[in-house]
Scaffold this motif. Structure first.
Motif, PDB file in Angstrom:
ATOM      1  N   GLY A  67      56.106  82.088  29.319  1.00 42.01           N
ATOM      2  CA  GLY A  67      55.958  81.636  28.374  1.00 42.01           C
ATOM      3  C   GLY A  67      57.733  82.071  27.241  1.00 42.01           C
ATOM      4  N   PHE A  68      56.937  82.010  26.429  1.00 40.58           N
ATOM      5  CA  PHE A  68      57.984  82.256  25.436  1.00 40.58           C
ATOM      6  C   PHE A  68      57.467  82.479  23.745  1.00 40.58           C
ATOM      7  CE2 PHE A  68      58.395  77.881  25.552  1.00 40.58           C
ATOM      8  CZ  PHE A  68      58.216  77.639  24.231  1.00 40.58           C
ATOM      9  N   VAL A  69      58.546  83.728  22.860  1.00 42.63           N
ATOM     10  CA  VAL A  69      57.777  83.231  21.296  1.00 42.63           C
ATOM     11  C   VAL A  69      59.246  82.767  20.859  1.00 42.63           C
ATOM     12  CG1 VAL A  69      59.243  86.025  22.081  1.00 42.63           C
ATOM     13  CG2 VAL A  69      57.199  85.438  19.680  1.00 42.63           C
ATOM     14  N   VAL A  70      59.508  82.378  19.792  1.00 40.67           N
ATOM     15  CA  VAL A  70      59.891  82.005  19.244  1.00 40.67           C
ATOM     16  C   VAL A  70      59.497  82.407  17.472  1.00 40.67           C
ATOM     17  CG1 VAL A  70      61.221  80.228  17.671  1.00 40.67           C
ATOM     18  CG2 VAL A  70      60.674  80.386  20.414  1.00 40.67           C
ATOM     19  N   TYR A  71      61.188  83.202  16.594  1.00 43.14           N
ATOM     20  CA  TYR A  71      60.134  83.596  15.130  1.00 43.14           C
ATOM     21  C   TYR A  71      61.366  82.639  14.526  1.00 43.14           C
ATOM     22  CZ  TYR A  71      59.300  87.442  17.907  1.00 43.14           C
ATOM     23  OH  TYR A  71      58.518  88.825  18.869  1.00 43.14           O
ATOM     24  N   PRO A  72      60.134  81.273  13.702  1.00 42.41           N
ATOM     25  CA  PRO A  72      60.484  80.076  12.950  1.00 42.41           C
ATOM     26  C   PRO A  72      62.083  81.153  12.098  1.00 42.41           C
ATOM     27  CG  PRO A  72      58.374  80.378  13.371  1.00 42.41           C
ATOM     28  CD  PRO A  72      59.035  81.353  13.834  1.00 42.41           C
ATOM     29  N   GLU A  73      61.554  82.492  11.029  1.00 47.45           N
ATOM     30  CA  GLU A  73      62.582  82.889  10.213  1.00 47.45           C
ATOM     31  C   GLU A  73      63.333  82.763  10.784  1.00 47.45           C
ATOM     32  OE1 GLU A  73      60.580  86.463  11.468  1.00 47.45           O
ATOM     33  OE2 GLU A  73      59.926  84.514  11.579  1.00 47.45           O
ATOM     34  N   ARG A  74      64.411  83.038  11.447  1.00 51.41           N
ATOM     35  CA  ARG A  74      65.295  83.204  12.196  1.00 51.41           C
ATOM     36  C   ARG A  74      66.611  82.156  12.528  1.00 51.41           C
ATOM     37  NH1 ARG A  74      64.396  87.518  17.649  1.00 51.41           N
ATOM     38  NH2 ARG A  74      63.395  89.272  16.311  1.00 51.41           N
ATOM     39  N   LEU A  75      65.735  80.664  12.354  1.00 52.08           N
ATOM     40  CA  LEU A  75      65.958  79.069  12.513  1.00 52.08           C
ATOM     41  C   LEU A  75      67.168  79.386  12.163  1.00 52.08           C
ATOM     42  CD1 LEU A  75      66.596  76.620  14.035  1.00 52.08           C
ATOM     43  CD2 LEU A  75      64.444  75.338  12.834  1.00 52.08           C
ATOM     44  N   ARG A  76      68.228  79.038  11.921  1.00 54.68           N
ATOM     45  CA  ARG A  76      69.215  78.715  11.245  1.00 54.68           C
ATOM     46  C   ARG A  76      69.672  77.048  11.113  1.00 54.68           C
ATOM     47  NH1 ARG A  76      73.749  83.061  11.720  1.00 54.68           N
ATOM     48  NH2 ARG A  76      72.245  85.113  11.524  1.00 54.68           N
ATOM     49  N   LEU A  77      69.466  76.256   9.920  1.00 49.01           N
ATOM     50  CA  LEU A  77      70.408  74.581  10.017  1.00 49.01           C
ATOM     51  C   LEU A  77      70.932  74.524   8.845  1.00 49.01           C
ATOM     52  CD1 LEU A  77      66.103  73.321   9.629  1.00 49.01           C
ATOM     53  CD2 LEU A  77      67.597  73.392  11.538  1.00 49.01           C
ATOM     54  N   ASP A  78      71.745  73.136   9.335  1.00 45.53           N
ATOM     55  CA  ASP A  78      72.808  73.216   8.417  1.00 45.53           C
ATOM     56  C   ASP A  78      72.289  72.470   6.892  1.00 45.53           C
ATOM     57  OD1 ASP A  78      74.409  70.773   7.068  1.00 45.53           O
ATOM     58  OD2 ASP A  78      75.707  71.409   8.420  1.00 45.53           O
ATOM     59  N   PRO A  79      73.028  72.991   5.686  1.00 46.58           N
ATOM     60  CA  PRO A  79      71.659  72.738   5.018  1.00 46.58           C
ATOM     61  C   PRO A  79      71.438  70.965   4.644  1.00 46.58           C
ATOM     62  CG  PRO A  79      73.471  74.096   4.233  1.00 46.58           C
ATOM     63  CD  PRO A  79      73.509  73.941   5.546  1.00 46.58           C
ATOM     64  N   LEU A  80      72.287  69.971   5.291  1.00 44.53           N
ATOM     65  CA  LEU A  80      72.083  68.365   4.982  1.00 44.53           C
ATOM     66  C   LEU A  80      71.184  67.937   5.899  1.00 44.53           C
ATOM     67  CD1 LEU A  80      76.002  67.508   4.198  1.00 44.53           C
ATOM     68  CD2 LEU A  80      74.037  67.568   3.079  1.00 44.53           C
ATOM     69  N   VAL A  81      71.171  68.631   7.024  1.00 44.27           N
ATOM     70  CA  VAL A  81      70.113  68.241   8.102  1.00 44.27           C
ATOM     71  C   VAL A  81      69.258  69.203   7.719  1.00 44.27           C
ATOM     72  CG1 VAL A  81      69.225  69.277  10.406  1.00 44.27           C
ATOM     73  CG2 VAL A  81      72.031  68.636   9.706  1.00 44.27           C
ATOM     74  N   GLU A  82      68.904  70.319   7.146  1.00 44.19           N
ATOM     75  CA  GLU A  82      67.554  70.666   6.444  1.00 44.19           C
ATOM     76  C   GLU A  82      66.774  69.273   5.561  1.00 44.19           C
ATOM     77  OE1 GLU A  82      65.325  74.345   5.547  1.00 44.19           O
ATOM     78  OE2 GLU A  82      67.227  74.276   5.177  1.00 44.19           O
ATOM     79  N   LYS A  83      68.000  68.714   4.844  1.00 42.73           N
ATOM     80  CA  LYS A  83      67.458  67.667   3.039  1.00 42.73           C
ATOM     81  C   LYS A  83      67.042  66.882   3.768  1.00 42.73           C
ATOM     82  CE  LYS A  83      69.907  67.530  -0.010  1.00 42.73           C
ATOM     83  NZ  LYS A  83      70.850  67.293  -0.996  1.00 42.73           N
TER      84      LYS A  83
END
Length: 337
Positions: free
Chosen positions: A238-254
């Motif tokens: 299995g796996f565990v992921v921590y969303p607060e660690r995710l880094r997105l390019d600001p334009l991608v996030e927009k």
């Protein structure tokens, strides 16, 4: 009759239709077709394996066609630990294709071959009335020392290292195919910048840098980070992921915000998932950073077979691949050469 859904075939179809029909068994095949394995591994000599991958290039802007004709297949070879050495490239083109498109494509393809030391050794070219858009099918091959082979398999405790190109493929495609929709939301400069980022949609340099420090690698293509399920399935984990660690390019996030999308299952070609022993996690991130590639530890693989997002202490089931928004962009965004 059952109609196939658009996009890559679902794993159940692979198991039920594709995998039972693979011809004769061959002792030279170390790893053949398998869910989550984007390359084949063949016995080459007593010291090396031959890595072979095939990918189509279609539904991309004309100016990016040669770049992707090289990198889609070559990235799959790189994540298995090999440099792409030989390429076989087929170009199947629609009526009306102009010479300038072919010239630009070959110039760009040749440039990437020279950059990474690859030779085009064959292929096929033609213009056919049944073809609606340009299609390139590239088979890339490379050699890897047997002890340096990397497979997309994990062990309990291995860290999930990810480069910061999650959802970039979707955002770049939207900037090309849906510019009219985005004009009121992104400035002309932002749209132009997003389009220029297509050259980041490769894991080839990332994989070559990370190779000495990781256990295995995967390119998060269609379906994005839901590829973690394939790694976990093949590893029995299995796996565990921590969303607060995710880094997105600001334009991608927009762009994701504009379409109301989460980043987990969005096409992310060029995003390296590096399966890394815990004692090498910091070193692998530092090595990527030293070479201008931002990476971060998103989570870890676990003996517990649950696959979860942990946000503010609360566990949520990690999404599975049910469809990729990129497919809709592609189906409505065909570009003539």
């Amino acid at each position: 009759m059952e109609k196939l859904p658009p996009g890559k075939l679902r794993n159940e179809l692979l198991r039920e239709v594709i995998f039972p029909n693979l011809g004769v068994e061959d002792g030279k095949v170390i790893y053949g077709p398998k869910e989550g394995f984007d390359s084949a591994v063949l016995e080459y000599d007593e010291k090396h394996y031959l890595i072979v991958a095939t990918d189509p290039t279609l539904g991309v802007p004309a100016e990016t066609f040669g770049f992707f004709a090289y990198h889609f297949a070559s990235s799959d070879v790189a994540v298995f630990g090999a440099k792409p050495r030989w390429l076989v490239v087929d170009f199947v083109l629609p009526p009306g294709t102009v010479r300038e498109f072919l010239e630009r494509t070959m110039n760009d393809l040749n440039g990437e071959c020279r950059r990474f030391g690859s030779a085009i050794i064959g292929g096929h070219t033609g213009v056919y009335p049944s073809v609606r858009e340009p299609v390139a099918t590239t088979t890339a091959m490379g050699l890897v020392k047997r002890e340096e082979l990397k497979l997309p398999l994990a062990k309990p405790g291995d860290r999930i290292i990810v480069t910061d190109k999650v959802a970039l493929e979707f955002a770049v495609s939207a900037a090309y195919f849906r510019a009219d929709e985005l004009k009121g939301f992104l400035t002309p400069g932002e749209l132009s910048k997003l389009r220029s980022l297509y050259r980041l949609e490769t894991v080839l340099p990332d994989a070559l840098i990370a190779k000495p420090l990781v256990r295995g690698m995967h390119d998060a293509t269609e379906g994005g980070l839901t590829a973690l399920h394939e790694i976990a399935d093949n590893s029995g984990l299995g796996f565990v992921v921590y969303p607060e660690r995710l880094r997105l390019d600001p334009l991608v996030e927009k762009v994701l915000d504009f379409y109301g999308l989460e980043p987990w299952s969005v096409s992310s070609t060029g995003t390296l998932i590096a399966i890394t022993p815990p004692e090498k996690s910091n070193q692998s991130i530092a090595e990527l950073h030293k070479n201008g590639i931002t990476a971060f530890e998103l989570g870890k693989f676990t003996a517990d077979k649950k696959r979860v997002l942990v946000e503010n202490g609360e566990e949520k089931v990690f999404p599975t691949f049910k469809g990729d928004p990129y497919v809709e962009l592609y189906s409505k965004g065909l570009i003539s050469p």
